[in-house]
Design a protein around this motif. Sequence first.
Motif, PDB file in Angstrom:
ATOM      1  N   UNK A 175       0.818  -1.219   0.000  1.00  0.00           N
ATOM      2  CA  UNK A 175       0.000   0.000   0.000  1.00  0.00           C
ATOM      3  C   UNK A 175       0.851   1.268   0.000  1.00  0.00           C
ATOM      4  N   UNK A 176       2.111   1.150   0.383  1.00  0.00           N
ATOM      5  CA  UNK A 176       3.055   2.266   0.243  1.00  0.00           C
ATOM      6  C   UNK A 176       4.310   1.683  -0.385  1.00  0.00           C
ATOM      7  N   UNK A 177       4.660   2.168  -1.578  1.00  0.00           N
ATOM      8  CA  UNK A 177       5.719   1.522  -2.348  1.00  0.00           C
ATOM      9  C   UNK A 177       7.108   1.816  -1.814  1.00  0.00           C
ATOM     10  N   UNK A 178       7.318   2.964  -1.190  1.00  0.00           N
ATOM     11  CA  UNK A 178       8.661   3.261  -0.690  1.00  0.00           C
ATOM     12  C   UNK A 178       8.644   4.406   0.313  1.00  0.00           C
ATOM     13  N   UNK A 179       9.334   4.195   1.421  1.00  0.00           N
ATOM     14  CA  UNK A 179       9.591   5.236   2.414  1.00  0.00           C
ATOM     15  C   UNK A 179      11.096   5.231   2.674  1.00  0.00           C
ATOM     16  N   UNK A 205       6.390   6.152  11.011  1.00  0.00           N
ATOM     17  CA  UNK A 205       5.472   6.190  12.158  1.00  0.00           C
ATOM     18  C   UNK A 205       4.174   6.908  11.796  1.00  0.00           C
ATOM     19  N   UNK A 206       4.285   8.024  11.082  1.00  0.00           N
ATOM     20  CA  UNK A 206       3.100   8.802  10.691  1.00  0.00           C
ATOM     21  C   UNK A 206       2.197   7.988   9.748  1.00  0.00           C
ATOM     22  N   UNK A 221      -2.920   4.763   8.670  1.00  0.00           N
ATOM     23  CA  UNK A 221      -3.668   3.563   8.282  1.00  0.00           C
ATOM     24  C   UNK A 221      -4.518   3.075   9.442  1.00  0.00           C
ATOM     25  N   UNK A 222      -3.924   3.019  10.637  1.00  0.00           N
ATOM     26  CA  UNK A 222      -4.642   2.495  11.797  1.00  0.00           C
ATOM     27  C   UNK A 222      -5.836   3.367  12.161  1.00  0.00           C
ATOM     28  N   UNK A 247      -8.501   6.077  -0.470  1.00  0.00           N
ATOM     29  CA  UNK A 247      -9.139   7.368  -0.198  1.00  0.00           C
ATOM     30  C   UNK A 247      -9.206   7.636   1.297  1.00  0.00           C
ATOM     31  N   UNK A 248      -9.676   6.648   2.053  1.00  0.00           N
ATOM     32  CA  UNK A 248      -9.897   6.857   3.482  1.00  0.00           C
ATOM     33  C   UNK A 248      -8.588   6.983   4.262  1.00  0.00           C
ATOM     34  N   UNK A 249      -7.559   6.260   3.825  1.00  0.00           N
ATOM     35  CA  UNK A 249      -6.276   6.344   4.538  1.00  0.00           C
ATOM     36  C   UNK A 249      -5.443   7.540   4.073  1.00  0.00           C
ATOM     37  N   UNK A 250      -5.824   8.135   2.949  1.00  0.00           N
ATOM     38  CA  UNK A 250      -5.064   9.272   2.436  1.00  0.00           C
ATOM     39  C   UNK A 250      -3.742   8.880   1.808  1.00  0.00           C
TER      40      UNK A 250
END
Length: 386
Positions: free
Chosen positions: A307-311, A322-323, A328-329, A356-359
Amino acid sequence: MAFVSSGYNPEKPLENRITDIGPRHYSDFLPPVIANNKGKWLWHEIIEPGILMHKAESGDEVYTVRCGAARLLSVGMIREICDIADKFCGGYLRFTTRNNIEFMVGSLDEAKKLKEYLNSQKTSTGNYKFPVGGTGAGITNIVHTQGWVHCHTPATDASGTVKVVMDELFEEFQQMRLPAQVRIAMACCLNMCGAVHCSDIAILGYHRKPPIIDHEWLDNLCEIPLAVAACPVGAIRPTKKEITTASGETKTVNTVAIKTDRCMFCGNCYTMCPSLPLADKEGDGLVIMAGGKVSNRISNPKFSKVVVAFIPNEPPRWPTLAKTVRQILEAYAKDARKYERLGDWAERIGWERFFEKTGLPFSEHMIDDFRDPAYYTWRQTTNFKF
């Protein structure tokens, strides 16, 4: 004769044998109430966050106080844990697979006193040494790999990233106010010894560049056939290369070549050859996956999805990681129905609305392009389809 005089019976060579090979049998360490009722437990319930009660057919009850601990423990901390077990539990305790410590006592009053005592133990900086929680509809402890402490192929740290995520979500470890339990796992590279493929929220260290080849020293430090054979995708082949040394000398050396479009950044070659390091400051970072589970309640067990390809790596506090996990939570806690795991919620509302909901931004890196309809029609789980 020495063996005979000391009690050795050649007819029964294993009788009364004492050995230091391997651990003792686990049954030697069971509390009496557990040993007496093994296989005869009727039911259990969570009395309050961090306290469980198990009821046996015999009428026996055992109360368990669960607290979080680190995966890597000092000798001093282990001695403190053992002192607590001696003081409250007759010397018995157990570790869960997610690095929680469970102390077992005989009554609810004893359990509450123990919980109060554990929560009163703090470090010199004011942090909990033994925070009680990790039960029910909350976050349990994060299972993780070794990271920079002890592994040679990580793309990120494990202990550090887990520490900052648990700091961010600590109140949910102590409470049971989420729709369902949330299991978080962390693996520091794609080899995934942290089992992040089936967690509600999973953090994965990710290499994006192939190994760097130290041509000058490779033939001196490595067995080239081993490095070639270690690659699971056949991306490495032996070759010769002309190099210029630091002294200005030109020479031809035995080395390897890597087919970069085949490389999957696993680090197997570095295991065999220290002249093929994989770590890279810009190329290494984290991926966040979500929606996996092992449970078959409501729906089949399912794999986590990217759901997030790279941090990027941002030690020592990884603020973006952390953010994002908090983001997501919070979306899940606000929108999911009771008993819905994170993946069940995402599939009910649709993955488009999940983003959409998790931004979270959606990109082509999150698209599943495999075709396996048979996988979803065969009876491959305990959730049968009729």
